[in-house]
Design a protein around this motif. Structure first.
Motif, PDB file in Angstrom:
ATOM      1  N   ASP A   1      10.873  18.164  18.730  1.00 29.96           N
ATOM      2  CA  ASP A   1      10.795  18.162  17.267  1.00 29.96           C
ATOM      3  C   ASP A   1      10.275  19.506  16.753  1.00 29.96           C
ATOM      4  O   ASP A   1      10.826  20.068  15.790  1.00 29.96           O
ATOM      5  N   TRP A   2       9.255  20.045  17.385  1.00 28.81           N
ATOM      6  CA  TRP A   2       8.690  21.339  16.969  1.00 28.81           C
ATOM      7  C   TRP A   2       9.759  22.421  17.021  1.00 28.81           C
ATOM      8  O   TRP A   2       9.919  23.212  16.083  1.00 28.81           O
ATOM      9  N   CYS A   3      10.478  22.461  18.125  1.00 32.13           N
ATOM     10  CA  CYS A   3      11.482  23.508  18.309  1.00 32.13           C
ATOM     11  C   CYS A   3      12.672  23.336  17.379  1.00 32.13           C
ATOM     12  O   CYS A   3      13.164  24.311  16.787  1.00 32.13           O
ATOM     13  N   GLU A   4      13.144  22.117  17.241  1.00 30.72           N
ATOM     14  CA  GLU A   4      14.314  21.878  16.396  1.00 30.72           C
ATOM     15  C   GLU A   4      14.028  22.242  14.945  1.00 30.72           C
ATOM     16  O   GLU A   4      14.906  22.770  14.245  1.00 30.72           O
ATOM     17  N   LYS A   5      12.828  21.989  14.465  1.00 34.49           N
ATOM     18  CA  LYS A   5      12.487  22.320  13.081  1.00 34.49           C
ATOM     19  C   LYS A   5      12.509  23.816  12.832  1.00 34.49           C
ATOM     20  O   LYS A   5      12.666  24.264  11.690  1.00 34.49           O
ATOM     21  N   ARG A   6      12.374  24.596  13.882  1.00 35.46           N
ATOM     22  CA  ARG A   6      12.310  26.053  13.743  1.00 35.46           C
ATOM     23  C   ARG A   6      13.534  26.746  14.324  1.00 35.46           C
ATOM     24  O   ARG A   6      13.569  27.977  14.401  1.00 35.46           O
ATOM     25  N   GLY A   7      14.512  25.985  14.745  1.00 35.15           N
ATOM     26  CA  GLY A   7      15.735  26.567  15.286  1.00 35.15           C
ATOM     27  C   GLY A   7      15.573  27.176  16.665  1.00 35.15           C
ATOM     28  O   GLY A   7      16.402  27.982  17.105  1.00 35.15           O
ATOM     29  N   VAL A   8      14.501  26.799  17.357  1.00 36.22           N
ATOM     30  CA  VAL A   8      14.259  27.309  18.710  1.00 36.22           C
ATOM     31  C   VAL A   8      15.112  26.514  19.696  1.00 36.22           C
ATOM     32  O   VAL A   8      15.041  25.282  19.731  1.00 36.22           O
ATOM     33  N   VAL A   9      15.921  27.203  20.477  1.00 35.45           N
ATOM     34  CA  VAL A   9      16.801  26.544  21.440  1.00 35.45           C
ATOM     35  C   VAL A   9      15.977  25.925  22.568  1.00 35.45           C
ATOM     36  O   VAL A   9      15.066  26.564  23.109  1.00 35.45           O
ATOM     37  N   LEU A  10      16.308  24.700  22.924  1.00 34.62           N
ATOM     38  CA  LEU A  10      15.667  24.026  24.042  1.00 34.62           C
ATOM     39  C   LEU A  10      16.552  24.145  25.274  1.00 34.62           C
ATOM     40  O   LEU A  10      17.701  23.712  25.267  1.00 34.62           O
ATOM     41  N   GLU A  11      16.014  24.777  26.301  1.00 37.71           N
ATOM     42  CA  GLU A  11      16.715  24.883  27.575  1.00 37.71           C
ATOM     43  C   GLU A  11      16.135  23.830  28.514  1.00 37.71           C
ATOM     44  O   GLU A  11      14.922  23.802  28.749  1.00 37.71           O
ATOM     45  N   ALA A  12      17.003  22.993  29.059  1.00 40.11           N
ATOM     46  CA  ALA A  12      16.562  21.891  29.913  1.00 40.11           C
ATOM     47  C   ALA A  12      16.717  22.250  31.386  1.00 40.11           C
ATOM     48  O   ALA A  12      17.832  22.344  31.888  1.00 40.11           O
ATOM     49  N   TYR A  13      15.575  22.456  32.059  1.00 42.27           N
ATOM     50  CA  TYR A  13      15.675  22.607  33.509  1.00 42.27           C
ATOM     51  C   TYR A  13      15.385  21.258  34.181  1.00 42.27           C
ATOM     52  O   TYR A  13      14.829  20.351  33.564  1.00 42.27           O
ATOM     53  N   SER A  14      15.812  21.130  35.421  1.00 47.41           N
ATOM     54  CA  SER A  14      15.763  19.858  36.156  1.00 47.41           C
ATOM     55  C   SER A  14      16.419  18.729  35.361  1.00 47.41           C
ATOM     56  O   SER A  14      15.895  17.602  35.311  1.00 47.41           O
ATOM     57  N   PRO A  15      17.579  18.976  34.732  1.00 46.49           N
ATOM     58  CA  PRO A  15      18.234  17.912  33.967  1.00 46.49           C
ATOM     59  C   PRO A  15      18.756  16.788  34.856  1.00 46.49           C
ATOM     60  O   PRO A  15      19.056  15.699  34.358  1.00 46.49           O
ATOM     61  N   LEU A  16      18.847  17.044  36.160  1.00 42.87           N
ATOM     62  CA  LEU A  16      19.307  16.021  37.107  1.00 42.87           C
ATOM     63  C   LEU A  16      18.144  15.317  37.791  1.00 42.87           C
ATOM     64  O   LEU A  16      18.344  14.559  38.744  1.00 42.87           O
ATOM     65  N   VAL A  17      16.933  15.536  37.285  1.00 42.70           N
ATOM     66  CA  VAL A  17      15.725  14.860  37.776  1.00 42.70           C
ATOM     67  C   VAL A  17      15.596  15.017  39.296  1.00 42.70           C
ATOM     68  O   VAL A  17      15.146  14.107  39.985  1.00 42.70           O
ATOM     69  N   ARG A  18      16.050  16.159  39.793  1.00 43.96           N
ATOM     70  CA  ARG A  18      16.011  16.455  41.228  1.00 43.96           C
ATOM     71  C   ARG A  18      16.658  15.345  42.063  1.00 43.96           C
ATOM     72  O   ARG A  18      16.188  15.012  43.156  1.00 43.96           O
ATOM     73  N   SER A  19      17.700  14.759  41.509  1.00 42.29           N
ATOM     74  CA  SER A  19      18.498  13.723  42.191  1.00 42.29           C
ATOM     75  C   SER A  19      17.686  12.492  42.559  1.00 42.29           C
ATOM     76  O   SER A  19      18.076  11.726  43.447  1.00 42.29           O
ATOM     77  N   THR A  20      16.603  12.237  41.838  1.00 45.92           N
ATOM     78  CA  THR A  20      15.762  11.076  42.151  1.00 45.92           C
ATOM     79  C   THR A  20      16.182   9.819  41.390  1.00 45.92           C
ATOM     80  O   THR A  20      15.650   8.741  41.655  1.00 45.92           O
ATOM     81  N   LYS A  21      17.129   9.951  40.451  1.00 45.40           N
ATOM     82  CA  LYS A  21      17.504   8.805  39.611  1.00 45.40           C
ATOM     83  C   LYS A  21      18.981   8.435  39.740  1.00 45.40           C
ATOM     84  O   LYS A  21      19.494   7.685  38.903  1.00 45.40           O
ATOM     85  N   MET A  22      19.652   8.922  40.768  1.00 45.66           N
ATOM     86  CA  MET A  22      21.097   8.719  40.844  1.00 45.66           C
ATOM     87  C   MET A  22      21.506   7.263  41.063  1.00 45.66           C
ATOM     88  O   MET A  22      22.645   6.890  40.809  1.00 45.66           O
ATOM     89  N   ASP A  23      20.574   6.427  41.506  1.00 46.74           N
ATOM     90  CA  ASP A  23      20.868   5.000  41.668  1.00 46.74           C
ATOM     91  C   ASP A  23      20.215   4.159  40.580  1.00 46.74           C
ATOM     92  O   ASP A  23      20.173   2.930  40.675  1.00 46.74           O
ATOM     93  N   ASP A  24      19.722   4.813  39.552  1.00 46.34           N
ATOM     94  CA  ASP A  24      19.023   4.082  38.493  1.00 46.34           C
ATOM     95  C   ASP A  24      19.990   3.188  37.721  1.00 46.34           C
ATOM     96  O   ASP A  24      21.106   3.598  37.389  1.00 46.34           O
ATOM     97  N   PRO A  25      19.602   1.958  37.421  1.00 42.10           N
ATOM     98  CA  PRO A  25      20.478   1.025  36.692  1.00 42.10           C
ATOM     99  C   PRO A  25      20.854   1.477  35.295  1.00 42.10           C
ATOM    100  O   PRO A  25      21.816   0.961  34.718  1.00 42.10           O
TER     101      PRO A  25
END
Length: 265
Positions: free
Chosen positions: A167-191
């Motif tokens: 929310d802080w970044c979006e209000k100021r136009g600051v781009v959010l870069e998402a690292y570890s978007p794959l959760v280090r492959s720990t959720k691949m079997d998540d329901p």
């Protein structure tokens, strides 16, 4: 939302654009991979204007003098005339260290060594501190002297959506870069992911990346495996519905890596 493709970009506060999907490798001074990363990019045959190179001031160097050296070392290591984006790797070094390192990056922009600057792993209290310094510096030294905050690179995924920072970044136009978007492959079997993967004939990893795109994040899935890099880019032929996006709102706070955003130093 607007239709996205492999060439989609977003404009940063600096006025420059950044690709919405970064893939393959993440470069930084601390990783000691700047030279090989730049060499590989330049050997691709693409024009420099079509390449986007990021580096970071390492946590141990978050102070004015060391940050200044880091920029020059990055240019020497890569052979590049300029760095597209330079970040502070973490909110360490105390207040004086953080703000001193930021001033070094601002000066690098004015010197033409760096085009855009930002931070990584900054929590709201760190961002507030930086914003106050930028504002005070502008009032004291003149327009542009406080710098332009373009990016905050943080761990982001459905189990760590960080609504306060987002929310802080979006209000100021600051781009959010998402690292570890794959959760280090720990959720691949998540329901939560399996039904969506089956519906769209995609992998759970592709569902996670699509979630990030639709949240308007720049996503950074790290991989050195060609087949997985190819898989990571095949996320533009489907779109999650609003209801499906809501279904991935877990409300949980589960970092899969370090979490400097909570640092109080």
């Amino acid at each position: 939302m607007a239709k996205l493709d492999i060439n989609s970009k977003v404009r940063m506060n600096s006025g420059y654009e950044i690709p919405l999907l970064g893939y393959g490798v993440d470069s930084a001074t601390a990783y000691r991979n700047e030279g090989p990363s730049a060499k590989g990019m330049l050997q691709s045959g693409l024009a420099r204007a079509d390449l986007f190179f990021t580096s970071k001031v390492p946590p141990r160097s978050i102070n004015y003098a060391d940050a200044k050296k880091c920029v020059d070392e990055s240019l020497a290591q890569t052979g590049l005339r300029y760095i597209d984006l330079y970040l502070l790797h973490a909110p360490y070094g105390g207040k004086s260290g953080r703000l001193g390192a930021w001033r070094a990056l601002v000066e690098a922009v004015h010197a033409g060594k760096v085009r855009s600057i930002g931070v990584s792993n900054f929590g709201v209290h760190h961002l507030d501190e930086l914003e106050a310094w930028m504002r005070e510096t502008e009032e004291r030294e003149g327009e542009g002297r406080g710098g332009v905050l373009s990016v905050n690179q943080i761990e982001l995924h459905p189990w760590l959506a960080r609504p306060d920072i987002v929310d802080w970044c979006e209000k100021r136009g600051v781009v959010l870069e998402a690292y570890s978007p794959l959760v280090r492959s720990t959720k691949m079997d998540d329901p939560l992911l399996r039904p969506l993967a089956k519906k769209y004939n995609k992998t759970p990893a592709q569902i996670l990346l699509r979630w990030g795109l639709q949240k308007n994040f720049v996503i950074l899935p790290k991989s050195v495996t060609p087949s997985r890099i190819e898989e990571n880019r095949n996320i533009y032929d489907f779109e999650l519905s609003e209801e499906e996006m809501r279904s991935l709102h877990t409300g949980r706070y589960e970092p899969c890596t370090w979490d400097p955003t909570t640092s109080t130093d």
